[in-house]
Design an enzyme around this catalytic site. Structure first.
Site, PDB file in Angstrom:
ATOM      1  N   LEU A  55       0.835  -1.213   0.000  1.00 56.89           N
ATOM      2  CA  LEU A  55       0.000   0.000   0.000  1.00 56.89           C
ATOM      3  C   LEU A  55       0.862   1.252   0.000  1.00 56.89           C
ATOM      4  O   LEU A  55       0.584   2.214  -0.699  1.00 56.89           O
ATOM      5  CB  LEU A  55      -0.915   0.026   1.225  1.00 56.89           C
ATOM      6  CG  LEU A  55      -2.000  -1.047   1.308  1.00 56.89           C
ATOM      7  CD1 LEU A  55      -2.949  -0.741   2.464  1.00 56.89           C
ATOM      8  CD2 LEU A  55      -2.772  -1.185   0.009  1.00 56.89           C
ATOM      9  N   GLU A  83       6.730  -8.576   9.522  1.00 51.49           N
ATOM     10  CA  GLU A  83       7.607  -9.585  10.096  1.00 51.49           C
ATOM     11  C   GLU A  83       8.464 -10.337   9.082  1.00 51.49           C
ATOM     12  O   GLU A  83       9.562 -10.785   9.396  1.00 51.49           O
ATOM     13  CB  GLU A  83       6.745 -10.575  10.906  1.00 51.49           C
ATOM     14  CG  GLU A  83       6.300  -9.952  12.212  1.00 51.49           C
ATOM     15  CD  GLU A  83       5.035 -10.534  12.794  1.00 51.49           C
ATOM     16  OE1 GLU A  83       3.981 -10.457  12.126  1.00 51.49           O
ATOM     17  OE2 GLU A  83       5.089 -11.058  13.909  1.00 51.49           O
TER      18      GLU A  83
HETATM   19 MO1  MOS Z   1       4.078  -9.241  16.176  1.00 54.42          MO
HETATM   20  S1  MOS Z   1       5.261 -10.503  17.318  1.00 54.42           S
HETATM   21  O1  MOS Z   1       2.834 -10.335  15.804  1.00 54.42           O
HETATM   22  O2  MOS Z   1       3.626  -8.039  17.266  1.00 54.42           O
END
Ligand code: MOS
Length: 752
Positions: free
Chosen positions: A643, A718
């Site tokens: 985005l 992540e």
């Molecule tokens: Mo992340 S460890 O899912 O805040």
């Protein structure tokens, strides 16, 4: 790629978009939890146990209570009733440490709260906390680093419910491995790591009769509200949580910790707002950490490089009472094509505080192990590690037996090898040199889950020509304020500075936790639907208001763009500003609501939905002075449509920096004598800083994943950390010839 063409030229989606909250942050106007002041507010400082295993025999609070300015010293006898919480159906009531503060007199980890000093000033509260004397019946704590699995049943309780210890299985892995022509059997260890967001955990609790308000630094305000409602036996609507800005969390603020009920219980007793900000040292005790893992990986392959078997048996450390599950095997069943596979886990109890989600929980330590094993096997087979992965690319998710919604890992490898110049790699250890330094080149693939949590949002169009978009989610520093503004701008064609974003308040429509890299994918459908509904109401107004220029039209004849309503057939030329239409109808605003369902936890998914990517890392090695540096990283990510490419690159760069820390620096050590985290300060807990970080070259593929939402946006918080440590340790081997299988890599390892 066709994706970009679907987005109009005025939409900010998919473009570098500076943060809408940037000016507030750089001018110091953004208010973090500890910036809010309230009349009569007092300060709380917890007292932490100085043993890790035993019982409190006596608590002497007399000296502390006598200090001028001290309001109270709270402990088991005078804190008042605080209940336990339990997870509900769906995604609520989640808490890693379910024992309420002071529930019993048993100490199970160093730093466990045993009392709370409250005073008129922070300094007095700190002095009073230091003056509390505890006598313990102490036993030797178990903080043993070697992990043997406890004698658990096949099915165990975890934070998210029961879980079988046989994670995944197909084929006959024992026979296949026994008969495999080429075998690898190695164990990889990752240490405890502690989250170190710049802003410590902080809460300010206050009561107004039967209603509780908390200003809190939280990654999940709606879940926190539900947990507090349970702990204080209140209707959900009697609890309000406000989180305007978060100085990041990395997962440590995802689920509630006992500091929040502690502050709320103290505020209830005193009838005053109570502020509790954790000192840095206590952040190593009582607000989670990434648990230590020990992972045995066995791979069988043909000499040509086809995988025949994969076993991943992992053990992680957990606390005495809690059920955090470190899901190291999350990506193992689907990342490569292999007919015979088994993934199992075991747990080992230790006198350490509750483990918790830390950026990329489970799969990040897990992929360090499996991607390292893939690199070692490629080396053993004398096959290029990229080629080895390409040879074992699966057509479907073989763990679930489902097609991938969108998987472009091979394109990631192609772009990554090009950008890095991988084809010039000489695989011979220590053979590559530059400017008198030995070079090491390593790589790894990565994956991370993509899904949606439930979300709701409202969009209002107002008679001053502005819009407001609202959702009870929170911005943990990743750019959620900007994402919501972009989504509203995308639908309305309005400039970002005409769009107000409200989030971080449980009085708004319920939004997702900022975790699992799922928040963005979750809010997209809710905000877009809310904007559509607000625009539809506006069209009805435009046609129904006497004297409106569109009085004789049907709503379907009209279109909305750049903040104006126009007749579709006329194009945008003769449009009327929506504010004029509202004024003509004597309306202050029109409002639209939108909702989207969760896909996370769906027991019958149609697709396997993940993001993918790869990292290429270069290290330089000077054996004369044992100096190892990461000198270059190229990262390619396939996360659907991005985005905001500016904030998106920031996320991946930050994750790679954390990956350098994971590979070379970060670990929390526990003192075998008293169980205390030894390196519990930012001077001793070493994270990667600018001097450790080379240029990071981030690339995004652009394959929108329409299974997840209409824009095709997955998540990026992540995945950038997955695989980095495996790429770096492989580069270390390429430069030095040493395989390090216990993180972080230490210079001593390389001198051996
Ligand atoms: Mo992340 S460890 O899912 O805040």
């Amino acid at each position: 790629m066709p994706a970009k063409q679907e987005i109009s030229t005025t939409s900010p989606i998919g473009r570098d978009t500076p943060r809408v909250d940037g000016p507030l942050k750089v001018s110091g106007k953004a208010q973090y939890t500890a910036d809010f002041h309230f009349p009569g507010m007092v300060y709380a400082v917890p007292v932490g146990a100085t043993i890790a295993n035993g019982r409190i025999v006596e608590l002497d609070t007399a000296a502390a209570e006598k200090m001028p300015g001290v309001r109270a010293i709270f402990h088991r006898e005078n804190i008042g009733k605080v209940f336990r919480s339990t997870p509900g159906q769906g995604f609520e009531g989640i808490c890693e440490e379910r024992r309420p503060p002071f529930e019993d007199d048993i100490v199970r980890y160093y730093g466990q709260y045993i009392a709370l000093a409250v005073a008129d000033t922070f300094e007095t509260a700190k002095a009073a906390a230091d003056a509390v004397r505890a006598t313990y019946a102490a036993e030797k704590p178990n903080v043993e680093t070697h992990l043997e699995a406890d004698d658990d049943p096949d099915e165990v309780d975890t934070t998210f419910g029961p879980r079988h210890r046989l994670d995944s299985q197909r084929g006959n892995v024992d026979t296949a491995f026994a008969n495999a022509p080429v075998k690898l059997d190695q164990t990889y260890v990752t240490p405890s790591e502690t989250h170190n967001p710049l802003e410590p955990h902080a809460t300010t609790a206050m009561w107004d009769g039967p209603t509780l308000t908390l200003y809190e630094s939280s990654q999940g305000i709606v879940n926190l509200r539900g947990v507090l409602a349970q702990m204080f036996d209140l209707p959900n609507e009697n609890v309000r949580v406000i989180t305007k800005f978060v100085g990041s969390g990395f997962g440590s603020k995802l689920w509630p910790w006992t500091l929040s009920p502690l502050a709320a219980a103290a505020a209830r007793q005193l009838g005053r707002p109570v502020r509790l900000v954790l000192p840095r040292k206590m952040m190593f005790h009582s607000v989670g950490h990434r648990p230590r893992t020990q992972q045995r990986v066995r791979i069988g392959a043909t000499p040509e490089g086809k995988l025949v078997s994969l076993q991943h048996d992992y053990i992680y450390q957990r606390s005495m009472l809690d059920a955090h599950h470190e899901d190291c095997g999350e990506a193992t069943p689907f990342q490569y094509s292999v007919p015979n596979l088994r993934v199992t886990f075991g747990r080992a109890k230790r006198n350490i505080g509750a483990g918790a989600d830390m950026r990329g929980p489970g799969a990040i330590p897990g992929m360090y192990a499996t991607e390292s094993a893939m690199n070692e096997m490629a080396h053993q087979l004398n096959i290029d590690p990229v080629k080895f992965r390409i040879m074992n690319e699966p057509k479907i998710d073989e763990g679930l037996g489902l097609p991938f919604s969108s998987r472009h890992l091979l394109e990631c490898f192609q772009l990554g090898t090009e950008k890095f110049g991988w084809s010039t790699r000489n695989p011979v250890v220590g053979s590559m040199k530059r400017d008198g330094l030995t070079l090491g080149w390593g790589m790894a693939g990565c994956a991370w889950i993509a899904a949606r949590f439930a979300a709701a949002a409202t969009v209002q169009l107002r008679d001053d020509g502005t819009a407001r978009v609202a959702c009870a989610t929170q911005d943990i520093g990743t750019g959620t304020y900007t994402n919501l503004a972009q989504l509203a701008a995308h639908k309305t064609g309005m400039p970002l500075d005409k769009i107000e974003v409200a989030l971080g308040d449980t009085s708004l429509p319920e939004g997702p936790v900022s975790g699992g890299s799922l928040a963005t994918a979750s809010i997209v459908p809710a905000v877009l639907a809310a904007a559509d509904n607000a625009i539809a109401s506006l069209m009805t107004i435009a046609t129904a208001t006497p004297g409106s220029p569109f009085e004789n039209r049907k709503p379907d004849d009209l279109a909305f763009g750049e903040g104006r309503v126009f007749v579709k057939a006329d194009g945008g030329a003769k449009g009327v500003a929506f504010a004029d239409l509202l004024k003509r109808a004597n309306l202050g605003l029109v409002s639209g609501s939108g909702k989207s369902e969760a896909s996370f936890g769906n027991p019958k998914p149609k697709f396997s939905t993940h993001s993918f990517g790869c990292h290429f890392a270069e290290v330089t090695w000077q054996p004369e002075i044992a100096r190892l540096r990461v000198s270059r990283v190229v990262t390619v990510i396939d996360a659907g449509r991005i985005l905001n490419t500016l904030a998106g690159r920031n996320q991946i760069e930050g994750a790679v920096v954390m990956g350098i820390g994971m590979a070379l620096l970060e670990h929390t050590s526990y003192d075998p004598q008293n169980g205390a985290p030894i390196n519990s300060s930012l001077a001793d807990y070493i994270v990667a800083v600018n001097a450790d970080v080379p240029p990071i070259d981030v690339h995004f593929l652009d394959f929108p994943d329409k299974e997840i939402n209409e824009l095709g946006a997955r998540g990026i918080g992540e995945i950038g950390l997955a695989g980095v440590a495996a790429a770096i340790t492989d580069a270390v081997h390429h430069a030095t010839g040493v395989r390090v299988r216990e993180l972080p890599v230490k210079i001593e390892d390389l001198l051996a």
